[in-house]
Design an enzyme around this catalytic site. Sequence first.
Site: not given
Length: 463
Positions: A14, A18, A409
Site C-alpha cells: 500500500g 495518509r 598544547s
Amino acid sequence: MMGSDVHVVILAAGQGTRMKSQLPKVLHQIAGRSLLEHVLQTANAVAPATVTVIVGHGADQVRKSVGIRPNVGFAVQEPQLGTAHALQQAESRLAERQGTVVLLSGDVPMLSADTLRRLLDAHHDAGAAATVVTSIVDRPYGYGRIVRSRGRIARIVEERDASPAVRQIREINSGIYAFDLAPLFEALRAIASQNAQGEYYLTDLVAIYRRRKKPVETLMVANPDEIRGINSRSELAEVSRIVRQNKNEELMAAGVTLVDPATTYIDPDVEVGADTVIHPGVSLEGHTRIGNACEIQAHVRIVDSTIGAHVAVNSFSLIAGARVADGATIGPFAHLRAESVVREKAKVGNFVELKNTTLGPGSKANHHAYLGDAAIGANVNIGAGTIICNYDGTTKHQTSIEDDAFIGSDTQLIAPVTVGRGAYVGTGTTVRENVPPGALAVSAGKQRNIEGWVARKRATDKT
Ligand code: UD1
Ligand code: CA
C-alpha cells in the site's frame, strides 16, 4: 504447530497515503527499525517455512531494505486493489504448499511473538479455516469492526462501510489472521469490490466462509497496543512512544535509573547494566551496550557502541561505533567516532574528537583535540589543541604515541609519526619526524622581543 507448515505473508504494497511521504509507509521507523523489520522479526518467532512480502508502492526500496534472507521472498501487487488482492499475489509462491498461512500487516509493528504463537495454537486447536486476531479498544475509529451473531464472528465491516450502529462496536479487526491454506486462494476469488473504496477487502472472507459453513474463529488480545496499525505520522509517534515506554519499563525493572523516562530514547536491542543512571534527553541506539553503575548525563547520544562499567559520559557527547572501558570519563561535548577505543580510566574531555584511535589506560585528552588513526599508549597526556594531521589529501596515515609520553598544547603531529616512550613534545611543536623515547621535541624558533614596539606603532598611526 510451528515450523515447516507455516507460511507467513506480509502485506506491504500500500501507498500509505495518509503518511504524506515519498518513503513507502512500511519503511518508516520506530525505535531505529522500519515497521516492516519489526514485523519480519516477529514472524521469525513461528519459524515459518516461507515468508512472502507483498510489495507494490516503492517495491524496489522495500525489497532493498529487506535484502536477501533465507526463506524470504517477494510478490508484486500492481496495481494495489486492496488487501484481498494483495494476498492473492502470494498464490504462485504457495501453490505447491500446504499448511497454514499467517497474514501479517506491514503497518502493525508491535504484535508480540507470543500472540503469534497463540494465534497458531488457537487456529489449529479449533480446526478453523480462518482465525482473526481482534481486540477491544476505546477508540475503534478507522478499524474494521467485528460483527458477531450469537456470539460468533459473522463478518467484518470497514469503517467507511459501517452503519452508525456498527460504528459503535468496539471490537476491531487487527488485520492479522491465520488461514488454512487449502481453501484460501479459491475463496479469495469470490471477493467482490462493491464497497466505499472499490477495493477487494480481505475482511470479506469472513462472511464468505460463514456462508460456506467453514469455521471462523477469533483470538482476542488483551492489550490493544499490540495490534495498533500505523496510518499517519501521528500514529507513528504514538506507537514510538509506547515501544519506548515498554523498553524503559523493562530497564527500570532491571535496576536502571531513568531520571525522566518520557525523554529517554532507548532502542529495543540496547542493553544497560544495573545502577546505571540515565539523565533526560539521552538517546541510546542500535546495538549499544552499557555496563553497570555508569552515569550518562543529559543529551548524550550513543550509537552502536560498547561502554564498560563505572563510566561517566558527560552532557552533549556523541559516541558512535566506539568502545569505552571501565572507569573512563567522556565529555562534555566529546565526539567518539568509528573504531575509537578509550581504555580503562582514560579521560576524553570537552571538544575532543577521536576517530579510529585508541587512547590507552589512564591517558588524558582533556580539551580541544583531534586524534585520528592513532595508537596512544598508557598514561599519555595530550595537551589542549593537539591535532593529529592524519590526512595528506590522498591517504590516511598512522600515528603512534607510546606510554608516558607528554604532548604539549597546540601541537601538530604530521602522520605517519611516532612519539617514543616517555618523550616530551614542547608546546606549539609541529612534529614531522619521529621523537625518540625520552627525548624533548621542539620546533618553534627562539622567541624574539622587540622593545618599545607598541609605543612606536601608536606614534606612527597618529600621523
Ligand atoms: C485494514 C483492514 C481493517 C483492519 C486494519 C487493521 C481491510 C479491508 N481492512 O484496514 O479491517 O482493522 O487493517 O490495521 O483489510 N495493502 C496492500 N495492498 C493493498 C492494500 C493494502 O499491500 O492493495 C497493505 C498495506 O500496505 C498495509 C496493509 O495492507 O500494510 C493494510 O492496509 P491499509 O490500507 O492500511 O488497511 P486499513 O485501512 O488500515
Ligand atoms: Ca492500516
